[in-house]
Each structure stands twice: as C-alpha cells, then as structure tokens.
Motif scaffolding. Structure first.
Motif, PDB file in Angstrom:
ATOM      1  N   PHE A   1      38.921  44.360  41.730  1.00 33.36           N
ATOM      2  CA  PHE A   1      38.018  43.222  41.653  1.00 33.36           C
ATOM      3  C   PHE A   1      38.047  42.519  40.308  1.00 33.36           C
ATOM      4  N   ARG A   2      39.145  42.662  39.586  1.00 37.20           N
ATOM      5  CA  ARG A   2      39.336  41.913  38.347  1.00 37.20           C
ATOM      6  C   ARG A   2      40.041  40.596  38.645  1.00 37.20           C
ATOM      7  N   ALA A   3      39.869  39.616  37.743  1.00 37.72           N
ATOM      8  CA  ALA A   3      40.669  38.397  37.834  1.00 37.72           C
ATOM      9  C   ALA A   3      42.136  38.775  37.640  1.00 37.72           C
ATOM     10  N   THR A   4      42.978  38.332  38.566  1.00 39.68           N
ATOM     11  CA  THR A   4      44.387  38.720  38.587  1.00 39.68           C
ATOM     12  C   THR A   4      45.263  37.476  38.533  1.00 39.68           C
ATOM     13  N   PRO A   5      46.362  37.504  37.770  1.00 34.67           N
ATOM     14  CA  PRO A   5      47.243  36.328  37.728  1.00 34.67           C
ATOM     15  C   PRO A   5      47.741  35.955  39.124  1.00 34.67           C
ATOM     16  N   SER A   6      47.628  34.687  39.446  1.00 33.09           N
ATOM     17  CA  SER A   6      48.067  34.211  40.754  1.00 33.09           C
ATOM     18  C   SER A   6      49.550  34.479  40.972  1.00 33.09           C
ATOM     19  N   ALA A   7      50.341  34.361  39.904  1.00 30.42           N
ATOM     20  CA  ALA A   7      51.783  34.598  40.021  1.00 30.42           C
ATOM     21  C   ALA A   7      52.063  36.044  40.422  1.00 30.42           C
ATOM     22  N   GLN A   8      51.271  36.961  39.889  1.00 32.36           N
ATOM     23  CA  GLN A   8      51.436  38.376  40.243  1.00 32.36           C
ATOM     24  C   GLN A   8      51.102  38.610  41.715  1.00 32.36           C
TER      25      GLN A   8
ATOM     26  N   GLY B   1      33.040  43.867  39.876  1.00 27.69           N
ATOM     27  CA  GLY B   1      33.454  42.579  40.429  1.00 27.69           C
ATOM     28  C   GLY B   1      33.557  41.494  39.371  1.00 27.69           C
ATOM     29  N   SER B   2      34.171  41.824  38.255  1.00 25.88           N
ATOM     30  CA  SER B   2      34.189  40.892  37.120  1.00 25.88           C
ATOM     31  C   SER B   2      34.911  39.595  37.429  1.00 25.88           C
ATOM     32  N   CYS B   3      35.782  39.575  38.443  1.00 20.57           N
ATOM     33  CA  CYS B   3      36.513  38.340  38.754  1.00 20.57           C
ATOM     34  C   CYS B   3      35.586  37.217  39.191  1.00 20.57           C
ATOM     35  N   LEU B   4      34.405  37.573  39.703  1.00 22.86           N
ATOM     36  CA  LEU B   4      33.469  36.538  40.160  1.00 22.86           C
ATOM     37  C   LEU B   4      32.922  35.712  39.015  1.00 22.86           C
ATOM     38  N   PHE B   5      32.975  36.271  37.799  1.00 17.18           N
ATOM     39  CA  PHE B   5      32.373  35.592  36.658  1.00 17.18           C
ATOM     40  C   PHE B   5      33.395  35.348  35.551  1.00 17.18           C
ATOM     41  N   SER B   6      34.659  35.328  35.909  1.00 19.46           N
ATOM     42  CA  SER B   6      35.707  35.060  34.931  1.00 19.46           C
ATOM     43  C   SER B   6      35.786  33.560  34.637  1.00 19.46           C
ATOM     44  N   LYS B   7      36.530  33.217  33.629  1.00 21.79           N
ATOM     45  CA  LYS B   7      36.586  31.819  33.187  1.00 21.79           C
ATOM     46  C   LYS B   7      37.303  30.932  34.194  1.00 21.79           C
ATOM     47  N   GLU B   8      36.967  29.662  34.166  1.00 23.32           N
ATOM     48  CA  GLU B   8      37.667  28.680  34.992  1.00 23.32           C
ATOM     49  C   GLU B   8      39.005  28.355  34.339  1.00 23.32           C
ATOM     50  N   ASP B   9      40.083  28.502  35.100  1.00 29.26           N
ATOM     51  CA  ASP B   9      41.411  28.283  34.506  1.00 29.26           C
ATOM     52  C   ASP B   9      42.394  27.636  35.477  1.00 29.26           C
ATOM     53  N   GLY B  10      41.856  26.831  36.404  1.00 29.51           N
ATOM     54  CA  GLY B  10      42.754  26.120  37.299  1.00 29.51           C
ATOM     55  C   GLY B  10      43.531  27.011  38.239  1.00 29.51           C
ATOM     56  N   LEU B  11      42.927  28.123  38.647  1.00 30.36           N
ATOM     57  CA  LEU B  11      43.522  29.065  39.593  1.00 30.36           C
ATOM     58  C   LEU B  11      44.728  29.821  39.043  1.00 30.36           C
ATOM     59  N   ARG B  12      44.870  29.843  37.731  1.00 29.96           N
ATOM     60  CA  ARG B  12      45.950  30.672  37.177  1.00 29.96           C
ATOM     61  C   ARG B  12      45.632  32.151  37.365  1.00 29.96           C
ATOM     62  N   THR B  13      44.338  32.479  37.333  1.00 26.99           N
ATOM     63  CA  THR B  13      43.890  33.811  37.729  1.00 26.99           C
ATOM     64  C   THR B  13      42.786  33.644  38.763  1.00 26.99           C
ATOM     65  N   ILE B  14      42.728  34.579  39.703  1.00 28.31           N
ATOM     66  CA  ILE B  14      41.730  34.516  40.772  1.00 28.31           C
ATOM     67  C   ILE B  14      41.301  35.923  41.156  1.00 28.31           C
TER      68      ILE B  14
ATOM     69  N   SER C   1      40.798  33.194  49.024  1.00 32.34           N
ATOM     70  CA  SER C   1      41.639  32.687  50.112  1.00 32.34           C
ATOM     71  C   SER C   1      42.293  31.340  49.822  1.00 32.34           C
ATOM     72  N   ARG C   2      41.962  30.709  48.705  1.00 29.54           N
ATOM     73  CA  ARG C   2      42.474  29.351  48.486  1.00 29.54           C
ATOM     74  C   ARG C   2      43.993  29.297  48.386  1.00 29.54           C
ATOM     75  N   LEU C   3      44.588  30.326  47.790  1.00 29.20           N
ATOM     76  CA  LEU C   3      46.047  30.349  47.661  1.00 29.20           C
ATOM     77  C   LEU C   3      46.706  31.238  48.706  1.00 29.20           C
ATOM     78  N   LYS C   4      45.890  31.894  49.536  1.00 27.61           N
ATOM     79  CA  LYS C   4      46.384  32.713  50.654  1.00 27.61           C
ATOM     80  C   LYS C   4      47.439  33.733  50.205  1.00 27.61           C
ATOM     81  N   LEU C   5      47.099  34.460  49.140  1.00 25.57           N
ATOM     82  CA  LEU C   5      48.053  35.419  48.581  1.00 25.57           C
ATOM     83  C   LEU C   5      47.740  36.858  48.965  1.00 25.57           C
ATOM     84  N   TYR C   6      46.550  37.113  49.466  1.00 26.73           N
ATOM     85  CA  TYR C   6      46.163  38.475  49.808  1.00 26.73           C
ATOM     86  C   TYR C   6      45.512  38.412  51.180  1.00 26.73           C
TER      87      TYR C   6
END
Length: 562
Positions: free
Chosen positions: A278-285, A346-359, A364-369
């Motif tokens: 439940f951490r913010a994870t790089p979208s590329a990963q 669930g720290s990802c819920l309160f992570s910084k806004e970064d244009g979806l570089r991490t989520i 579901s916005r990028l449909k990666l999981y």
C-alpha cells in the motif's frame, strides 16, 4: 472532475454534469461482472440533518439509494443503486469525530471517517481499537457493513463490528414521520445484531460508537519456515498469538508466520508498519510487472511465474514487509510500536501529487494492477482437511499456484464466531488470495481450473462463508442459507426499509429474495458468474468459454454452468 493528475486515487464517483448523470466503480476499476453502475445523481451530505432530508426525498419518490464511501474498496456491487434512476449518497463529508469518552473508553464517529483517522484520534486520547483490516483507506461504516476484520481468536475476535456498541441509521419512514427517521441503536437493542453487518440494505449509517481499549504496543516478528502438518500448526498458532496471521506458499512448501502480540505501552520501541503493498509505487514499475505477467499468461510460461514468485517472496521477507524499527529503517526483530502505527497502513493514499508518476498499486486509472480476489472463511474444524485438498491439487499441478505466490500467497487470518446475524457463524480461518485477471473477459488465465476448484471446494465442500466486500458472484450462491439467523436479519430489513429503496438487484439475489446471483453468458465461467448443477452443462475453464447448450465431456474440473 477537475482533470488534475495526482498520485492519490480519485473519487470513485464520476458525473457528466455537476453531480448528475453519474457512474460509480470500485477502487479497482471493475465490478466482478464488469458491468457499469449508473446513477442519476450523487449527493454529499455534511450533517445528519442533510442526510435525513436526502433519504426522505428518496423515500417519498420511491427512488433507489445506495451509500458510497471515499475510496470504494468493496469489490462486488455493494454501492450500486441498481438502475440509472437511482441515487448515490456519499459519506465522504461525514468524516468527523463526534465524541471521545476516555473514562468509558468509547468513541463516536461519523460514518465516513477513515480507519486511519479513527485509530490515530483514539491513540491521541490513550485508546486503541484493537482490530482493524490491514488497509486504512476504509470508512468505519464500510468496514462494519461488510464484516471486515483483522486476525484474532482472542477476546471478541478480529471483526470490527464486534466492538460496535451503538449506531445511528437513517432509514425510510412513513409520511406521518416525514418519510425518513433516525434509528438509534445501543447494546441493549437486539436489532444492532442486524445493523452491524448489513451490506447497506437497512439505510445510511450516520454515526458509529465503538468500545475501545487502553492504548498498547505490539511486538511483531515474521518467521519463515517449512511445515509438516500446516492445519494442526495453524490451530496452535492462533491460540498462541493474539494478532498472528500466516501467509501460505503451497508451491514453495513453506509459510511465513507473523508473530504479533500485545506488549505494555511502556516497552521501548517506535516501530512503524508501512506495507509494501500500500505504498506509492512508480507507475513504470507497475507497468513492467503487468507486461511480464501478460506475456507469461499468453505464452503459458508457468516456469517464469514460479521463478518470479520465489524472488518476490524473498524480497518482501527481506524488507520485513514494510516494517521499520523507527519509522525509517529496519534493523531487526522484534519490531515494537504503538498499536495505531502497527495495525494498518496505506501511505499511498496521502502521498504527493506527481502526475501519476507514482500511484497506489490498485489505482485503476492506468489499469496496471488488474486482479481477482477470493476471500472465504473456512470453519476451524475443517481447515486441516481443506488444506490437504489444496495440497493434493499442488501435487497434480506443481506450478499452478505460483501466480498466487507472486501476490503474497494465501493470507490466512483468524475470525471468531460473531454475534451479528450476517457475521461469521463459528470460529474460522479466512483464506484470502489475489490472482491475475485478464482485461479481456473471454481470455482464461493460466491454470484457471485449479483456482476454480479451490474456490468451489472451500465454498461448497467445506461450507465456507464469503467476505461480503470481496469475491465474485459464484461465492454468494445461496450464501444466505449458511446463516442461521438470516430470518432475523430479513425481518429487520423489512421493518427498516419496507419499500426496498436501499436494496438492489444484486443484494436481492445474494439475500435470496429475488432471482439468482448467477449470470449465464459467453465467458461466464471465466468470470465466476455461474456454477455447475445437474441440469446444466459444464465447461472446462482451461480451454473453452461458457456457452449455453454445449457439452464438453473431456472436462476434468467442472467449473460453472453454461
């Protein structure tokens, strides 16, 4: 919607024009049947008075209504009003702490308060809610409504609703009563046993009062080991550790035991649990991981899945699953910290806004999981036999469950028999597992027949109960018959909402009131929508889709009706 890209997940409700012409989904971007849930409008009450007015309006016009939460983490259609003319009432702005009674160790909160805020406010007052689910982005009313839980056989057990001592629910009413009223329930009211786990069919919860405990610390150690008789070991382990759980890796023939116990508040330690999941994870990963999974599925690369599963298992174990001794680094076991810092994350819920570089990984916005999740509760008396049956399947297909082990294996959590009418009927062990889901509903996953067989063995051979907030349609087949107090629950439902405005087609089906939860269409066997019976044809899920009227006699595993 304002279109701003950000790391935290968006509101699951989206409207075309202001708050009208809306759709709602869950946090994962798809309901089990992949249908789109529509509503005429969404309302955001900020006070109980506003909530009463909204329910009254719907009651007067006999309009379908469903309550929705901030992040919508129920997998089935709990929040779907069942028709484009229905209304969604979001509890997003009912998010205040009403009262903290330190002397009597009681806390009253509005229904939309997140677990994160609840447990932290309790801690600031020297109190603790001893058990919660492991993800803090759930609302207190959502947790209670679906019977969500942690892991324990001690005391009242791990279900949050067992600590509920009061509720205020806004329900429909007669014209003389103004079409809506507040029902205030306390421990002395038998109807509280219906309201505590109600999957949203009684009304909209306004407030919840919980009985808390003095704040304490927890000591956690993860231990990886092989086993000879896992079933017997699990029963012993549940009696020895107050908050213990087990992650089972059948293919690797080992399990990870979480030794998790209460220690005095005075004991040294400032540990923190920040789950990798439940951490913010790089979208590329996440994109790379999904691409690898899709390639393995397309090419039938079971070996690749098994190699990756071992690597992921050891990586997570080495990282202590996100535990740190001081909030920054992990230096060794045991990790000791305050309950509110250790029980949920669930720290990802309160992570910084970064244009979806991490989520958040589940965003579901990028449909990666994209995945299925099965969560079934097997009576403790039958756990050993169920485990042996699963082990037999692994012997037949040694690589079949590697895809489960890629996502943490089977998480086993303890649940005590509940006082709630729709709660757990006896002391049990919850088996929760996540596995690959294709974006194409007509494409089967690798070793699908094995997954279907495990699910059906648990549900129908061993009489397991499904988690109300997870699972696919098949898990809810005739589920109401497994609850001896179902008639009492339905009696309260008729009293609180005689028109059924808080009911939907889905809730009517799972409560056995109207129709069947099973859906028959091409691809249904792959989506868990149907079930075999004597008067239907069965399709093998590994090779064929579910098509009415066609018999595949070579099927080894009978999965679902055609």
């Amino acid at each position: 919607m304002n279109g701003v890209l950000s790391s935290p997940p968006p509101d699951p409700i989206r409207c075309i024009s202001g708050n009208k012409d809306c759709t709602i989904t869950n946090a994962y971007g798809a309901f089990p049947d992949r249908s789109i849930c529509r509503a005429s409008q969404v309302l955001y009450p900020t006070t109980e008075k506003e909530l009463i007015s909204m329910v009254a309006s719907a009651s007067k016009s006999n309009t379908k209504v469903k309550a929705a939460t901030r992040y919508s983490h129920s997998i089935p259609k709990v929040a779907c009003p069942g028709g484009q003319d229905g209304i969604i009432i979001s509890t997003n702005k009912l998010n205040r702490v009403v009262n903290v009674d330190v002397k009597n160790r009681r806390m009253t909160v509005e229904s939309g308060v997140l677990l994160r805020d609840l447990i932290n406010e309790a801690a600031r007052n020297g109190l603790a809610l001893p058990h919660t689910p492991y993800f803090w982005g759930l609302t207190v009313a959502g947790v209670v409504a679906t019977g969500a839980h942690g892991s324990s056989l001690w005391g009242k057990g791990s279900a949050v609703h067992e600590y509920v001592v009061g509720m205020r629910i806004v329900t429909p009413a007669t014209a003389k009563e103004g079409y809506a009223k507040v029902r205030s329930l306390s421990e002395s009211d038998e109807e509280l046993n219906a309201a505590k786990v109600a999957i949203g069919v009684l009304g909209v919860v306004s407030q919840v009062t919980l009985k808390l405990q003095p704040l304490f610390k927890r000591s956690i150690t993860y231990e990886m080991k092989n086993y000879s008789d896992l079933g017997e070991e699990l029963i012993r382990f549940g009696k020895e550790h107050e908050f213990g759980d087990v992650s089972w890796y059948p293919t690797q023939k080992m399990a990870v035991f979480r030794l998790d116990d209460r220690v005095p508040i005075s004991q040294n330690g400032n540990g923190l649990y920040d789950s990798i999941e439940f951490r913010a994870t790089p979208s590329a990963q996440l994109a790379a991981t999904r691409a690898t999974e899709e390639l393995q599925e397309a090419t039938g690369d079971a070996n690749g899945k098994c190699v990756d599963a071992v690597n992921v298992t050891w990586s997570d174990f080495t990282e202590a699953y996100g535990l740190t001794n001081n909030g920054k680094i992990f230096t060794g076991y045991p990790v000791i910290g305050q309950n509110n810092r250790m029980q949920t994350t669930g720290s990802c819920l309160f992570s910084k806004e970064d244009g979806l570089r991490t989520i958040c990984p589940f965003d579901s916005r990028l449909k990666l999981y994209f995945f299925h999740e099965t969560s079934i509760t097997v009576p403790l008396s039958k756990v050993s036999s169920f485990i042996k049956d699963v082990e037999k399947l692994v012997e037949l297909e040694p690589k079949a469950l590697c895809t489960l082990e890629l996502k943490g294996g089977l998480l086993l959590r303890y649940i005590k028999a509940s006082s709630a009418y729709l709660g757990t009927t006896e002391d049990s062990l919850d088996f929760d597992f996540v596995y690959y889901k294709s974006k194409n509903p007509l494409v089967p996953r690798l070793f699908e027949d094995i997954f279907e067989e495990i699910e059906q063995m648990g549900l129908f051979k061993y009489g397991a109960l499904p988690h109300w907030g997870k699972n696919r349609n098949v898990a809810f087949h005739e589920v109401i018959k497994k609850h001896p107090n179902a008639d009492k629950f339905l009696s309260v439902k008729r009293k609180y909402d005689p028109q059924g405005i808080f009911s939907s087609k889905w809730t009517d089906q799972i409560l056995g009131l109207k129709g069947s939860v099973m859906i028959f269409r091409d691809g249904c066997a792959l989506e868990g929508l149907c079930i075999c019976s004597e008067d239907r044809h069965c399709a093998p899920t590994r090779k064929y889709y579910c098509r009415p009227g066609k018999v595949y006699k070579e099927a080894r595993v009978c999965a679902f009706e055609g």
